[in-house]
Every structure is written in C-alpha cells, then in structure tokens.
Design a protein around this motif. Sequence first.
Motif, mmCIF file in Angstrom:
data_model
loop_
_atom_site.group_PDB
_atom_site.id
_atom_site.type_symbol
_atom_site.label_atom_id
_atom_site.label_comp_id
_atom_site.label_asym_id
_atom_site.label_seq_id
_atom_site.Cartn_x
_atom_site.Cartn_y
_atom_site.Cartn_z
ATOM 1 N N ASN A 159 0.826 -1.208 0.000
ATOM 2 C CA ASN A 159 0.000 0.000 0.000
ATOM 3 C C ASN A 159 0.860 1.257 0.000
ATOM 4 O O ASN A 159 0.549 2.245 -0.676
ATOM 5 N N CYS A 160 1.945 1.221 0.756
ATOM 6 C CA CYS A 160 2.842 2.383 0.807
ATOM 7 C C CYS A 160 3.525 2.602 -0.543
ATOM 8 O O CYS A 160 3.697 3.742 -0.986
ATOM 9 N N PHE A 161 3.908 1.517 -1.211
ATOM 10 C CA PHE A 161 4.533 1.656 -2.528
ATOM 11 C C PHE A 161 3.552 2.234 -3.536
ATOM 12 O O PHE A 161 3.940 2.966 -4.451
ATOM 13 N N ARG A 162 2.271 1.890 -3.399
ATOM 14 C CA ARG A 162 1.270 2.495 -4.277
ATOM 15 C C ARG A 162 1.227 4.004 -4.068
ATOM 16 O O ARG A 162 1.079 4.769 -5.014
ATOM 17 N N ASN A 325 -10.396 -3.472 -1.490
ATOM 18 C CA ASN A 325 -9.631 -4.419 -2.281
ATOM 19 C C ASN A 325 -9.383 -5.659 -1.430
ATOM 20 O O ASN A 325 -9.993 -5.805 -0.380
ATOM 21 N N SER A 326 -8.494 -6.518 -1.843
ATOM 22 C CA SER A 326 -8.318 -7.791 -1.135
ATOM 23 C C SER A 326 -7.787 -7.623 0.278
ATOM 24 O O SER A 326 -8.037 -8.455 1.143
ATOM 25 N N GLN A 327 -7.048 -6.535 0.519
ATOM 26 C CA GLN A 327 -6.403 -6.367 1.821
ATOM 27 C C GLN A 327 -6.957 -5.222 2.644
ATOM 28 O O GLN A 327 -6.638 -5.108 3.832
ATOM 29 N N SER A 328 -7.785 -4.361 2.058
ATOM 30 C CA SER A 328 -8.210 -3.149 2.749
ATOM 31 C C SER A 328 -9.674 -2.854 2.443
ATOM 32 O O SER A 328 -10.241 -3.360 1.473
ATOM 33 N N ILE A 329 -10.265 -1.996 3.291
ATOM 34 C CA ILE A 329 -11.588 -1.482 2.999
ATOM 35 C C ILE A 329 -11.496 0.040 2.875
ATOM 36 O O ILE A 329 -10.649 0.673 3.502
ATOM 37 N N PHE A 330 -12.378 0.609 2.061
ATOM 38 C CA PHE A 330 -12.266 2.030 1.736
ATOM 39 C C PHE A 330 -13.234 2.919 2.515
ATOM 40 O O PHE A 330 -13.103 4.136 2.490
ATOM 41 N N PHE A 339 -8.046 1.014 4.524
ATOM 42 C CA PHE A 339 -7.764 0.658 5.912
ATOM 43 C C PHE A 339 -7.455 -0.837 5.956
ATOM 44 O O PHE A 339 -8.285 -1.658 5.573
ATOM 45 N N PRO A 340 -6.265 -1.247 6.409
ATOM 46 C CA PRO A 340 -5.872 -2.661 6.343
ATOM 47 C C PRO A 340 -6.794 -3.544 7.181
ATOM 48 O O PRO A 340 -7.026 -3.291 8.370
ATOM 49 N N LEU A 341 -7.292 -4.602 6.583
ATOM 50 C CA LEU A 341 -8.124 -5.556 7.314
ATOM 51 C C LEU A 341 -7.342 -6.216 8.440
ATOM 52 O O LEU A 341 -7.890 -6.520 9.495
ATOM 53 N N TYR A 368 -16.751 -5.151 -1.622
ATOM 54 C CA TYR A 368 -17.090 -4.886 -3.017
ATOM 55 C C TYR A 368 -15.815 -4.387 -3.686
ATOM 56 O O TYR A 368 -15.371 -3.254 -3.443
ATOM 57 N N ILE A 369 -15.203 -5.233 -4.484
ATOM 58 C CA ILE A 369 -13.842 -5.000 -4.959
ATOM 59 C C ILE A 369 -13.803 -3.942 -6.067
ATOM 60 O O ILE A 369 -14.477 -4.058 -7.095
ATOM 61 N N VAL A 370 -12.987 -2.931 -5.829
ATOM 62 C CA VAL A 370 -12.767 -1.853 -6.788
ATOM 63 C C VAL A 370 -11.436 -2.109 -7.481
ATOM 64 O O VAL A 370 -10.422 -2.335 -6.822
ATOM 65 N N SER A 371 -11.420 -2.079 -8.796
ATOM 66 C CA SER A 371 -10.171 -2.293 -9.523
ATOM 67 C C SER A 371 -9.239 -1.121 -9.289
ATOM 68 O O SER A 371 -9.663 -0.005 -9.006
ATOM 69 N N GLU A 372 -7.941 -1.385 -9.451
ATOM 70 C CA GLU A 372 -6.921 -0.382 -9.115
ATOM 71 C C GLU A 372 -7.076 0.900 -9.912
ATOM 72 O O GLU A 372 -6.885 1.992 -9.406
ATOM 73 N N ASN A 373 -7.445 0.796 -11.179
ATOM 74 C CA ASN A 373 -7.535 2.008 -11.990
ATOM 75 C C ASN A 373 -8.732 2.871 -11.635
ATOM 76 O O ASN A 373 -8.877 3.982 -12.111
ATOM 77 N N GLU A 374 -9.632 2.357 -10.752
ATOM 78 C CA GLU A 374 -10.763 3.153 -10.315
ATOM 79 C C GLU A 374 -10.526 3.776 -8.943
ATOM 80 O O GLU A 374 -11.297 4.589 -8.482
#
Length: 482
Positions: A159-162, A325-330, A339-341, A368-374
């Motif tokens: 997440n930090c690298f993103r 996403n797979s590891q966090s919720i928005f 926010f890391p699960l 509800y998974i949001v793709s990275e480009n969104e």
Amino acid sequence: MTRCQVPAFLIHQIQEELDKDEEEMMVFLCRDLAPDLATADLKELLLALNEREKLTPYGLSELLYRVKRFDLLRRILNTEKTTVEAHLSRSLRLIPDYRVLMVEINENLEKDEVGSLGFLLRDYAPRMKMAKDKSFLALIIDLEKLNLVAPNQLDLIENCFRSIHRIDLIRKIQKYKNEASVSSVHSQPVYVNAHQASLTNLNLIDPPYNSGIQKENTEKLQNGSSLTLAEPVRMSIQESGSVPHKMFDDPYKMQSQPLGICLIIDCIGNDTDVLEETFRSLGYDVHCHRYLNMNSMNQALLEVARWQKHRNCDSFICVLVSRGNSQSIFCTDHTFSGFPLEQIKKYFTADSCPGLLGKPKLFFIQSYIVSENEEECTSLLEVDGNDENFTAKVTIPQAADILWSHCKVDVSTLERSPTSSSHYLRCLADLLCNPYKRKLSVLDIHMELNKKVYDWNMTADPSQQYSLLLQHTLRKNLFFPT
C-alpha cells in the motif's frame, strides 16, 4: 574445527572489505538464522553462525552474491558468480526468499523515497521511532517487531509503494507472493486449527502467501511440545464437500447475557437492518454504524476494543460491509490505500483487547472490490494503537480463537443494483435464523453458507460471482445457543 565451518580469517577479511550499507544488508539477510543475535554486528553474527555450524563456504558465497560483491567472491573465496548462481538454482539456499526480496527492494529505493515511506508508516505505527536517516531495511525490522510485516504479510508496504507510485516494486512483491503460493501448494503445508493458535504472526487475510520457507515438518510450541504440520483448512467456493478438521470435544462457553458485543459497520447501507435483527435474536448487544469514513471507523473500532464489558461476555462479532480491495476497505473515503483488514483484526486480539482473551472472535467481511484504476489516491488514515497495559500472564497466543470469513464480489454488483443486499450476508442471516441450522457448529454453518454461495455462482454472471474464504484459529467447537 568441523568440516562445515569457515576459517575465521576469511570472515575477518570479508568484513574488512564491506562498507556500512553492505554490512547492514548482510545482517538483515541473516536475521532469521540467529534471532537471539538481532543486535550483533556482522563479524559477531557470522562467527556465531560459524560456531553453530550454520555457516558454510557456500553460505558465505551466497551472502556476498546477495550484496553484489562479486569481486570478493573471486578474490577471497576463489569462486565465480556463475558458480554461485548454479548452486542457488538447485535451491541450496541459506537465506529465505523474503529477506532477499527486501534487500532487492532496498537497493531500488532512493533516499527521498525511504523518507516518504517513513512518513506514511506513521499512520500505521505511530509509536515507531522514525529517524530521518533510517534505512528501508531498518524500517522493515521495526515493522517486523510490531507484527505489521512478515514473510506472508506484505500488504502494508504494498500500500505504501502504491502511494509513492512504485508499481515496479509492487510487481516484485506480487511475484514473490505467487512463487511462495506455488511452493506452499506443492511442498509446504500450513498450520491449522488449534495449533494455529500458537503462531503469533499468523496472517488470516490471504493465507496462500504463507512464507514457503519452512524446512522442517515440525515446529516447537511455546510449551516445548512438538507441533505437527497439517494440510490447510481452506473453504473456497470452488471446492465442494467437507473439509476435514480436528477439534477438541469441549465447546467454547457461550452462556453470558448478552452473549457478546456485535459491531456492524455498513458503509453501503443495504444490510444493517437484517444483520442487526439476526444478531439480536442470537443474544448479542448490537451496535450499528452506517456510512463511516475511515477516521470514524477507526475511532469506532478503537472505542469498542477498549470496552471493559468484553470481560463479562463470552464472544465478539464484527461485520464489515464496504468497497475495498483484497487487503483493505475504503469506507466512504474511497482512498487508494484503504484501511488494512489485518489491523482491524489486531484491535481485538489479546494484547489490544484483553477482555476477549481465550474467547471466540468472529469476523464477517463483505468487500465490493474496486479495480486499481478506479481507486483514488487521497491522504492515508492515522491508525492509533491501544494504550491499555495488560500485565496478566497470557497463556493463549494472541492470534487464537479467530474466525475470519471474507467474501468478495466486484463493485459492479452495486452499480447494477444499488439497493440490493449482499447474497453472502443474506444467506448468513437466513442460516443463523433457521432453528435447525443454528444447532450446527459455526464451522458447519459456514460450510452451508459456502454451498449457498457456490449455488449462486453456478447461475450468476461471472462479474456478479462471489468469492468466499474462511480462515480460523478456533481451538474448540463453537455453537450458538438455541
């Protein structure tokens, strides 16, 4: 001197040739080989490994190869880079792949980028000392001490690298995860059920990323007994039939009134009412929150984790519904990192919430998974810790007694039907309200849930199919009162 040992003069000669950064990398690479010597300098560490017969000429050549001192390979050890590579290709490695990965990332980061990472990490580890000149490897060691980073727990630094736009480093991590996953599936078993409770670094989020670096089939528990490794307990919707698991005969005590706190955080708003009614009928004290942003959710979690009333309850339930996403919720922020699960789970383990020590903690997450480009990049959330001191002797590992049920579906499901409830949560509520199904253990109820989701997917459009994963460290059978 045994045949496995390296002459001391070679160790001295090599240490004299290395600069400060190279020494730091070597110490980091050897960190798992001698955990009791974490603060030793390089020469002391290598001599200790030598005396313990953990260092061979091959091992020493691998260390020089990893820090790219190919000149010393040739001049001091009389070997070539290609020879070491051939040796490593046969999987005869001293250093775990995780350590190698971190060193490779370290070499690809600029000083200002490391400073940015240190700044971002304050949001996740506010008490971590952040010296301005701290290296990336030093940051990783600090995060390892806080159980925020481990060989199978790299989501935080991803997440930090993103946030600093280093997608190339994220690809390195993803490649490592994929290779570790393949290694785990084909050769390395993972810990299950009651024995998992002895693993303080257990990651309950994405278990396929288990380190894959264990070399033996047993591990020593804290009480000195031997732990046998078994096949993983994995319930995915692609698998049908029963999954064998061995449980102790005595069930968890589930008699308190209320049975426990049930925290529901619904950032979509379609499932709160049904969930509240369901868990109230089970005897829980239900607390609902809708449409929280990340700061509000963090405060709600911290507040509930600090409640003293957990001491008088027999269990805890947390239900989360959000984009992510797979590891966090928005939450409602739609932040890029989320926010890391894993952090949510940690708020309710024994060190942060001693009132729940030894009691089952159930998490049901609908993402509800949001793709990275969104995803949108905004500010990160400051995650505070729990200041409460707990001095009582902890005899149950902090990661014990957790059930983690994580369901994912593409965010387009919401776009098609914005007011529809989650099929996963609706089926969960139906099963828990069914007087016959309620007599089953929680794991058997989840197996029924798994089947319902599988049946849904058989007829659903591929973009609307649910992915369901169950991981747990329950040590006993768990039944809801009937």
